[in-house]
Design an enzyme around this catalytic site. Structure first.
Site, mmCIF file in Angstrom:
data_model
loop_
_atom_site.group_PDB
_atom_site.id
_atom_site.type_symbol
_atom_site.label_atom_id
_atom_site.label_comp_id
_atom_site.label_asym_id
_atom_site.label_seq_id
_atom_site.Cartn_x
_atom_site.Cartn_y
_atom_site.Cartn_z
ATOM 1 N N ASP A 56 0.779 -1.446 -0.489
ATOM 2 C CA ASP A 56 -0.077 0.017 0.152
ATOM 3 C C ASP A 56 0.532 1.707 -0.544
ATOM 4 O O ASP A 56 0.660 2.639 1.159
ATOM 5 C CB ASP A 56 -0.758 -0.179 1.180
ATOM 6 C CG ASP A 56 -2.184 -1.339 1.594
ATOM 7 O OD1 ASP A 56 -2.005 -1.762 -0.102
ATOM 8 O OD2 ASP A 56 -1.401 -1.908 2.914
ATOM 9 N N GLU A 268 -11.634 0.001 -2.649
ATOM 10 C CA GLU A 268 -10.722 0.605 -1.938
ATOM 11 C C GLU A 268 -9.903 1.497 -2.077
ATOM 12 O O GLU A 268 -9.280 1.607 -3.630
ATOM 13 C CB GLU A 268 -9.988 -0.259 -1.143
ATOM 14 C CG GLU A 268 -9.409 -1.788 -1.595
ATOM 15 C CD GLU A 268 -8.958 -2.728 -0.512
ATOM 16 O OE1 GLU A 268 -9.213 -2.465 0.675
ATOM 17 O OE2 GLU A 268 -8.323 -3.661 -1.603
HETATM 18 O O1 FUB Z 1 -2.994 -3.464 3.347
HETATM 19 C C1 FUB Z 1 -4.559 -3.744 3.624
HETATM 20 C C2 FUB Z 1 -5.292 -3.409 3.222
HETATM 21 O O2 FUB Z 1 -5.221 -4.385 1.573
HETATM 22 C C3 FUB Z 1 -5.133 -1.996 2.545
HETATM 23 O O3 FUB Z 1 -5.650 -1.327 3.446
HETATM 24 C C4 FUB Z 1 -5.852 -2.108 1.760
HETATM 25 O O4 FUB Z 1 -5.832 -1.454 -0.004
HETATM 26 C C5 FUB Z 1 -5.118 -3.675 0.709
HETATM 27 O O5 FUB Z 1 -3.989 -3.537 0.301
#
Ligand code: FUB
Length: 367
Positions: A56, A268
Protein backbone atom coordinates in the site's frame (compact mmCIF):
# COMPACT_ATOMS: atom_id res chain seq x y z
CA UNK A 1 13.56 -13.21 5.73
CA UNK A 2 16.24 -13.85 3.19
CA UNK A 3 17.14 -10.84 1.04
CA UNK A 4 16.06 -12.28 -2.28
CA UNK A 5 16.48 -9.11 -4.24
CA UNK A 6 20.22 -8.90 -3.50
CA UNK A 7 20.58 -12.09 -5.48
CA UNK A 8 18.75 -10.70 -8.48
CA UNK A 9 20.64 -8.77 -11.14
CA UNK A 10 17.87 -6.43 -12.32
CA UNK A 11 17.84 -7.11 -16.05
CA UNK A 12 18.98 -10.71 -16.22
CA UNK A 13 16.92 -12.62 -18.77
CA UNK A 14 17.06 -16.39 -18.42
CA UNK A 15 15.48 -19.27 -20.23
CA UNK A 16 12.87 -21.45 -18.59
CA UNK A 17 14.51 -23.22 -15.67
CA UNK A 18 13.33 -26.22 -13.74
CA UNK A 19 14.16 -25.93 -10.06
CA UNK A 20 17.10 -24.98 -7.91
CA UNK A 21 20.03 -27.39 -8.10
CA UNK A 22 18.39 -29.55 -10.77
CA UNK A 23 20.00 -30.25 -14.10
CA UNK A 24 18.51 -29.02 -17.37
CA UNK A 25 18.26 -31.09 -20.56
CA UNK A 26 21.47 -29.43 -21.74
CA UNK A 27 23.16 -30.77 -18.61
CA UNK A 28 23.85 -27.37 -17.09
CA UNK A 29 23.39 -26.96 -13.34
CA UNK A 30 20.67 -24.46 -12.57
CA UNK A 31 21.74 -22.17 -9.77
CA UNK A 32 19.55 -20.52 -7.16
CA UNK A 33 20.38 -17.16 -8.72
CA UNK A 34 19.17 -18.31 -12.11
CA UNK A 35 15.89 -19.53 -10.66
CA UNK A 36 15.38 -16.18 -8.93
CA UNK A 37 16.27 -14.36 -12.17
CA UNK A 38 13.75 -16.46 -14.00
CA UNK A 39 11.00 -15.48 -11.58
CA UNK A 40 12.07 -11.82 -11.55
CA UNK A 41 12.01 -11.55 -15.34
CA UNK A 42 8.25 -12.16 -15.25
CA UNK A 43 7.65 -8.75 -13.68
CA UNK A 44 7.72 -5.20 -15.03
CA UNK A 45 9.47 -3.96 -11.85
CA UNK A 46 11.38 -5.48 -8.97
CA UNK A 47 10.65 -5.12 -5.23
CA UNK A 48 12.01 -1.92 -3.68
CA UNK A 49 12.36 -3.56 -0.27
CA UNK A 50 13.24 -7.21 0.20
CA UNK A 51 14.33 -7.77 3.82
CA UNK A 52 10.79 -7.31 5.14
CA UNK A 53 7.31 -7.04 3.65
CA UNK A 54 5.71 -3.76 2.59
CA UNK A 55 2.43 -2.82 0.88
CA UNK A 56 0.00 0.00 0.00
CA UNK A 57 2.75 2.54 -0.81
CA UNK A 58 1.76 6.20 -0.55
CA UNK A 59 4.56 8.20 -2.16
CA UNK A 60 5.19 11.94 -1.94
CA UNK A 61 7.93 14.40 -2.78
CA UNK A 62 8.82 16.33 0.37
CA UNK A 63 11.81 18.69 0.57
CA UNK A 64 12.97 17.49 -2.88
CA UNK A 65 13.11 13.79 -1.94
CA UNK A 66 10.74 10.90 -2.45
CA UNK A 67 9.20 9.55 0.76
CA UNK A 68 7.14 6.38 0.82
CA UNK A 69 4.61 5.55 3.53
CA UNK A 70 3.55 1.90 3.17
CA UNK A 71 1.88 -0.72 5.32
CA UNK A 72 4.33 -3.06 7.06
CA UNK A 73 3.09 -6.59 6.38
CA UNK A 74 3.94 -9.31 8.90
CA UNK A 75 3.40 -13.03 9.34
CA UNK A 76 0.32 -13.50 11.47
CA UNK A 77 -1.19 -16.27 13.54
CA UNK A 78 -4.59 -14.93 12.56
CA UNK A 79 -6.29 -17.22 10.01
CA UNK A 80 -7.12 -15.80 6.59
CA UNK A 81 -10.71 -14.66 5.99
CA UNK A 82 -12.67 -12.51 3.53
CA UNK A 83 -12.54 -9.56 5.93
CA UNK A 84 -8.73 -9.42 5.88
CA UNK A 85 -8.13 -10.45 9.51
CA UNK A 86 -4.77 -11.91 8.45
CA UNK A 87 -3.58 -8.39 7.52
CA UNK A 88 -2.52 -7.93 11.12
CA UNK A 89 0.04 -5.15 10.84
CA UNK A 90 1.60 -3.64 13.97
CA UNK A 91 3.67 -0.62 12.89
CA UNK A 92 4.84 1.70 10.13
CA UNK A 93 8.25 2.37 8.62
CA UNK A 94 9.07 5.29 6.30
CA UNK A 95 11.36 4.96 3.26
CA UNK A 96 13.18 7.60 1.24
CA UNK A 97 14.79 7.86 -2.19
CA UNK A 98 16.89 10.77 -3.45
CA UNK A 99 15.52 10.19 -6.96
CA UNK A 100 13.50 7.54 -8.81
CA UNK A 101 16.70 5.64 -9.64
CA UNK A 102 18.43 6.00 -6.25
CA UNK A 103 18.64 3.23 -3.68
CA UNK A 104 15.77 3.17 -1.22
CA UNK A 105 16.55 3.88 2.44
CA UNK A 106 14.58 2.40 5.33
CA UNK A 107 14.24 5.31 7.75
CA UNK A 108 13.05 2.91 10.43
CA UNK A 109 9.93 2.44 12.49
CA UNK A 110 8.02 5.69 12.99
CA UNK A 111 4.84 4.56 14.75
CA UNK A 112 3.57 1.37 16.40
CA UNK A 113 0.14 0.23 17.52
CA UNK A 114 1.24 0.60 21.16
CA UNK A 115 1.94 4.30 20.53
CA UNK A 116 -1.68 4.96 19.51
CA UNK A 117 -3.90 5.26 22.59
CA UNK A 118 -7.15 4.32 20.84
CA UNK A 119 -5.90 1.63 18.41
CA UNK A 120 -6.03 -2.07 19.13
CA UNK A 121 -5.03 -3.81 15.91
CA UNK A 122 -4.56 -3.83 12.16
CA UNK A 123 -2.62 -0.76 11.07
CA UNK A 124 -3.66 -0.71 7.41
CA UNK A 125 -2.74 1.53 4.50
CA UNK A 126 -1.43 4.96 5.62
CA UNK A 127 -0.68 8.26 3.90
CA UNK A 128 1.18 11.44 4.84
CA UNK A 129 0.90 15.16 4.17
CA UNK A 130 3.03 18.22 4.79
CA UNK A 131 1.78 21.64 5.82
CA UNK A 132 3.90 24.58 6.91
CA UNK A 133 6.84 22.41 7.92
CA UNK A 134 4.82 19.88 9.94
CA UNK A 135 4.22 16.32 8.76
CA UNK A 136 1.04 14.35 9.31
CA UNK A 137 0.82 10.57 9.13
CA UNK A 138 -2.75 9.39 8.57
CA UNK A 139 -3.62 5.77 9.26
CA UNK A 140 -6.60 3.43 9.76
CA UNK A 141 -6.74 1.04 12.71
CA UNK A 142 -9.37 -0.97 14.53
CA UNK A 143 -10.46 0.35 17.90
CA UNK A 144 -11.36 -1.73 20.95
CA UNK A 145 -14.73 -2.59 19.34
CA UNK A 146 -13.03 -3.79 16.13
CA UNK A 147 -14.35 -0.78 14.24
CA UNK A 148 -11.97 0.93 11.82
CA UNK A 149 -11.32 4.61 12.49
CA UNK A 150 -8.72 6.96 11.01
CA UNK A 151 -6.03 8.52 13.15
CA UNK A 152 -3.32 11.10 12.67
CA UNK A 153 0.18 11.39 14.12
CA UNK A 154 2.29 14.54 13.89
CA UNK A 155 6.01 15.00 13.32
CA UNK A 156 8.57 17.66 12.48
CA UNK A 157 10.17 15.79 9.58
CA UNK A 158 9.01 13.43 6.80
CA UNK A 159 10.59 10.58 8.73
CA UNK A 160 8.99 11.43 12.05
CA UNK A 161 9.10 10.48 14.81
CA UNK A 162 5.32 10.85 14.77
CA UNK A 163 3.19 11.37 17.86
CA UNK A 164 -0.35 10.04 17.61
CA UNK A 165 -3.30 12.16 18.62
CA UNK A 166 -5.10 10.62 21.61
CA UNK A 167 -8.36 10.05 19.68
CA UNK A 168 -9.18 9.15 16.08
CA UNK A 169 -10.31 11.94 13.75
CA UNK A 170 -13.86 12.82 14.79
CA UNK A 171 -16.39 11.47 12.29
CA UNK A 172 -13.83 9.21 10.58
CA UNK A 173 -14.53 5.59 9.70
CA UNK A 174 -13.42 2.81 7.37
CA UNK A 175 -9.90 2.59 5.87
CA UNK A 176 -7.35 3.78 3.32
CA UNK A 177 -7.00 7.52 4.00
CA UNK A 178 -5.19 9.49 1.34
CA UNK A 179 -4.72 13.22 1.70
CA UNK A 180 -4.52 15.33 -1.42
CA UNK A 181 -3.06 18.85 -1.31
CA UNK A 182 -4.85 20.90 -3.95
CA UNK A 183 -3.16 23.64 -5.93
CA UNK A 184 -5.13 26.30 -3.96
CA UNK A 185 -3.65 25.07 -0.66
CA UNK A 186 -6.73 23.09 0.46
CA UNK A 187 -6.23 19.56 1.76
CA UNK A 188 -8.82 16.82 1.26
CA UNK A 189 -8.93 13.36 2.74
CA UNK A 190 -10.33 10.60 0.55
CA UNK A 191 -11.09 7.36 2.39
CA UNK A 192 -13.12 4.17 2.52
CA UNK A 193 -13.05 0.55 1.52
CA UNK A 194 -15.73 -2.15 1.35
CA UNK A 195 -15.73 -5.72 2.77
CA UNK A 196 -13.03 -5.80 5.50
CA UNK A 197 -12.76 -2.02 5.24
CA UNK A 198 -16.32 -1.73 6.67
CA UNK A 199 -17.56 1.09 4.39
CA UNK A 200 -20.72 -0.93 3.62
CA UNK A 201 -21.68 -0.60 7.29
CA UNK A 202 -22.28 3.16 6.86
CA UNK A 203 -24.84 5.34 5.11
CA UNK A 204 -24.60 9.12 5.31
CA UNK A 205 -21.75 8.74 7.83
CA UNK A 206 -23.94 6.76 10.25
CA UNK A 207 -23.00 3.25 11.38
CA UNK A 208 -25.70 0.75 10.42
CA UNK A 209 -24.36 -2.78 10.78
CA UNK A 210 -26.27 -5.18 8.54
CA UNK A 211 -24.23 -8.29 9.32
CA UNK A 212 -20.76 -9.74 9.35
CA UNK A 213 -20.45 -11.24 5.85
CA UNK A 214 -18.22 -9.09 3.57
CA UNK A 215 -21.14 -8.18 1.33
CA UNK A 216 -23.77 -7.56 4.05
CA UNK A 217 -24.82 -3.94 3.76
CA UNK A 218 -23.73 -3.43 0.15
CA UNK A 219 -26.32 -2.03 -2.29
CA UNK A 220 -28.09 -4.47 -4.62
CA UNK A 221 -26.21 -5.21 -7.83
CA UNK A 222 -28.50 -2.95 -9.89
CA UNK A 223 -28.12 -0.03 -7.46
CA UNK A 224 -25.37 2.59 -7.45
CA UNK A 225 -22.14 1.29 -5.91
CA UNK A 226 -20.79 2.90 -2.77
CA UNK A 227 -18.25 5.60 -3.50
CA UNK A 228 -15.19 6.75 -1.58
CA UNK A 229 -15.71 9.49 0.99
CA UNK A 230 -14.17 12.97 0.89
CA UNK A 231 -13.73 15.55 3.64
CA UNK A 232 -11.80 18.81 3.60
CA UNK A 233 -9.19 18.94 6.36
CA UNK A 234 -9.20 21.57 9.09
CA UNK A 235 -6.48 24.23 9.13
CA UNK A 236 -4.51 22.29 11.74
CA UNK A 237 -4.79 19.07 9.66
CA UNK A 238 -6.06 17.15 12.69
CA UNK A 239 -9.81 17.06 12.01
CA UNK A 240 -12.35 17.21 9.23
CA UNK A 241 -13.48 20.74 8.47
CA UNK A 242 -16.84 19.55 7.14
CA UNK A 243 -19.25 16.65 7.14
CA UNK A 244 -17.76 13.87 4.96
CA UNK A 245 -19.51 13.37 1.61
CA UNK A 246 -19.76 10.36 -0.67
CA UNK A 247 -18.20 10.73 -4.12
CA UNK A 248 -20.18 9.64 -7.16
CA UNK A 249 -18.43 7.68 -9.90
CA UNK A 250 -20.35 7.77 -13.19
CA UNK A 251 -20.12 5.82 -16.41
CA UNK A 252 -19.73 7.32 -19.91
CA UNK A 253 -23.49 8.06 -20.03
CA UNK A 254 -23.54 9.93 -16.75
CA UNK A 255 -25.20 7.05 -14.87
CA UNK A 256 -23.75 5.82 -11.57
CA UNK A 257 -21.45 2.81 -11.76
CA UNK A 258 -23.51 -0.03 -10.32
CA UNK A 259 -22.63 -2.25 -7.39
CA UNK A 260 -22.73 -5.30 -9.67
CA UNK A 261 -20.18 -3.77 -12.05
CA UNK A 262 -17.22 -5.35 -10.26
CA UNK A 263 -14.71 -4.38 -12.96
CA UNK A 264 -15.40 -0.68 -12.46
CA UNK A 265 -16.95 -0.04 -9.05
CA UNK A 266 -14.98 1.38 -6.13
CA UNK A 267 -13.66 -1.11 -3.59
CA UNK A 268 -10.76 0.61 -1.73
CA UNK A 269 -7.44 2.51 -2.13
CA UNK A 270 -8.68 5.92 -3.34
CA UNK A 271 -5.91 8.25 -4.52
CA UNK A 272 -6.20 11.65 -6.19
CA UNK A 273 -3.70 13.47 -8.35
CA UNK A 274 -4.14 16.45 -10.66
CA UNK A 275 -2.87 16.55 -14.23
CA UNK A 276 -3.40 19.50 -16.60
CA UNK A 277 -6.06 20.89 -14.27
CA UNK A 278 -8.09 17.66 -14.13
CA UNK A 279 -8.59 15.63 -10.94
CA UNK A 280 -7.83 11.94 -11.36
CA UNK A 281 -9.38 9.60 -8.79
CA UNK A 282 -7.74 6.18 -8.97
CA UNK A 283 -8.87 3.23 -6.88
CA UNK A 284 -8.83 -0.53 -6.54
CA UNK A 285 -11.77 -2.56 -7.80
CA UNK A 286 -10.94 -5.18 -5.15
CA UNK A 287 -12.23 -8.59 -6.16
CA UNK A 288 -11.48 -7.88 -9.83
CA UNK A 289 -8.05 -6.46 -8.87
CA UNK A 290 -7.77 -3.44 -11.19
CA UNK A 291 -6.52 0.02 -10.38
CA UNK A 292 -9.18 1.98 -12.24
CA UNK A 293 -9.37 5.74 -12.67
CA UNK A 294 -12.04 8.38 -13.16
CA UNK A 295 -11.74 12.11 -13.81
CA UNK A 296 -13.47 15.32 -12.74
CA UNK A 297 -13.04 19.07 -12.78
CA UNK A 298 -13.89 19.18 -9.06
CA UNK A 299 -12.20 17.42 -6.10
CA UNK A 300 -15.69 16.41 -4.86
CA UNK A 301 -16.63 14.93 -8.24
CA UNK A 302 -18.73 13.56 -9.71
CA UNK A 303 -15.95 11.57 -11.37
CA UNK A 304 -16.40 9.83 -14.71
CA UNK A 305 -14.87 6.40 -15.16
CA UNK A 306 -12.12 6.41 -17.78
CA UNK A 307 -10.29 3.09 -17.67
CA UNK A 308 -7.55 1.06 -16.02
CA UNK A 309 -4.26 2.55 -14.83
CA UNK A 310 -2.77 -0.71 -13.54
CA UNK A 311 -3.78 -4.25 -14.43
CA UNK A 312 -4.00 -6.92 -11.71
CA UNK A 313 -0.80 -7.73 -9.83
CA UNK A 314 0.19 -11.02 -8.24
CA UNK A 315 -1.78 -11.32 -5.00
CA UNK A 316 -5.39 -10.50 -4.13
CA UNK A 317 -4.98 -6.82 -3.25
CA UNK A 318 -4.01 -3.98 -5.56
CA UNK A 319 -3.16 -0.63 -3.96
CA UNK A 320 -1.12 2.24 -5.34
CA UNK A 321 -0.19 5.92 -5.36
CA UNK A 322 0.60 8.20 -8.30
CA UNK A 323 3.18 10.97 -7.90
CA UNK A 324 5.06 13.47 -10.04
CA UNK A 325 8.82 13.61 -9.56
CA UNK A 326 10.77 16.25 -11.51
CA UNK A 327 8.14 16.40 -14.26
CA UNK A 328 7.83 12.63 -14.68
CA UNK A 329 4.98 10.54 -13.28
CA UNK A 330 5.31 7.27 -11.37
CA UNK A 331 2.97 4.69 -9.93
CA UNK A 332 3.94 3.00 -6.67
CA UNK A 333 2.17 -0.31 -6.07
CA UNK A 334 2.73 -3.75 -4.58
CA UNK A 335 2.53 -7.41 -5.41
CA UNK A 336 3.45 -10.71 -3.78
CA UNK A 337 6.53 -11.56 -5.85
CA UNK A 338 8.74 -12.35 -2.84
CA UNK A 339 6.33 -14.42 -0.76
CA UNK A 340 3.56 -15.72 -2.98
CA UNK A 341 1.24 -14.95 -0.05
CA UNK A 342 -1.61 -12.45 -0.23
CA UNK A 343 -0.81 -10.77 3.10
CA UNK A 344 2.99 -10.59 2.64
CA UNK A 345 3.55 -8.03 -0.08
CA UNK A 346 6.45 -6.02 -1.50
CA UNK A 347 6.31 -2.47 -2.84
CA UNK A 348 7.38 -1.53 -6.37
CA UNK A 349 7.38 1.48 -8.68
CA UNK A 350 7.06 2.03 -12.42
CA UNK A 351 6.77 5.03 -14.77
CA UNK A 352 3.21 6.16 -15.55
CA UNK A 353 2.28 7.99 -18.72
CA UNK A 354 -0.56 10.45 -19.37
CA UNK A 355 -1.36 10.34 -23.08
CA UNK A 356 -2.15 13.42 -25.19
CA UNK A 357 -5.92 12.90 -24.80
CA UNK A 358 -5.56 12.88 -20.98
CA UNK A 359 -5.98 9.13 -20.60
CA UNK A 360 -3.49 7.07 -18.63
CA UNK A 361 -1.62 4.38 -20.54
CA UNK A 362 -2.56 1.10 -18.86
CA UNK A 363 0.39 -0.48 -17.07
CA UNK A 364 0.81 -4.22 -17.11
CA UNK A 365 2.79 -5.24 -14.01
CA UNK A 366 3.50 -8.71 -15.41
CA UNK A 367 5.53 -9.04 -18.61
O1 FUB B 1 -3.07 -3.54 3.64
C1 FUB B 1 -4.35 -3.81 4.15
C2 FUB B 1 -5.39 -3.50 3.14
O2 FUB B 1 -5.16 -4.26 1.97
C3 FUB B 1 -5.40 -2.09 2.63
O3 FUB B 1 -5.90 -1.16 3.53
C4 FUB B 1 -6.16 -2.27 1.40
O4 FUB B 1 -6.15 -1.19 0.54
C5 FUB B 1 -5.52 -3.50 0.83
O5 FUB B 1 -4.36 -3.22 0.12
Amino acid sequence: MKNLFNLVPACCAVMILASCGKTTETNETVTETEVIDSIASKYLSQPLISDHYTADPSAHVFEGKIYIYPSHDVESEVPEDDLGAHFNMMDYHVYSMDSPTSPIVDEGKVLGVDDIPWAKRQLWAPDAAEKEGKYYLYFPAKDENDIFKIGVAVGDSPTGPFTAQPEPIKGSYSIDPSVYEDTDGSYYMYFGGIWGGQLQKYRNNKFDDKGSAPTDGLPADDEAALGPIIAKMSGDMLQFAETPKEIKILDENGSPILNGDNDRRFFEAAWVHKYNGTYYLSYSTGDTHYIAYATSDNPYGPFTYQGVALNPVDGWTNHHSIVEVDGEWYIFYHDTQLSGKTHLRNIKMAPLKHLADGSIETIDPIN
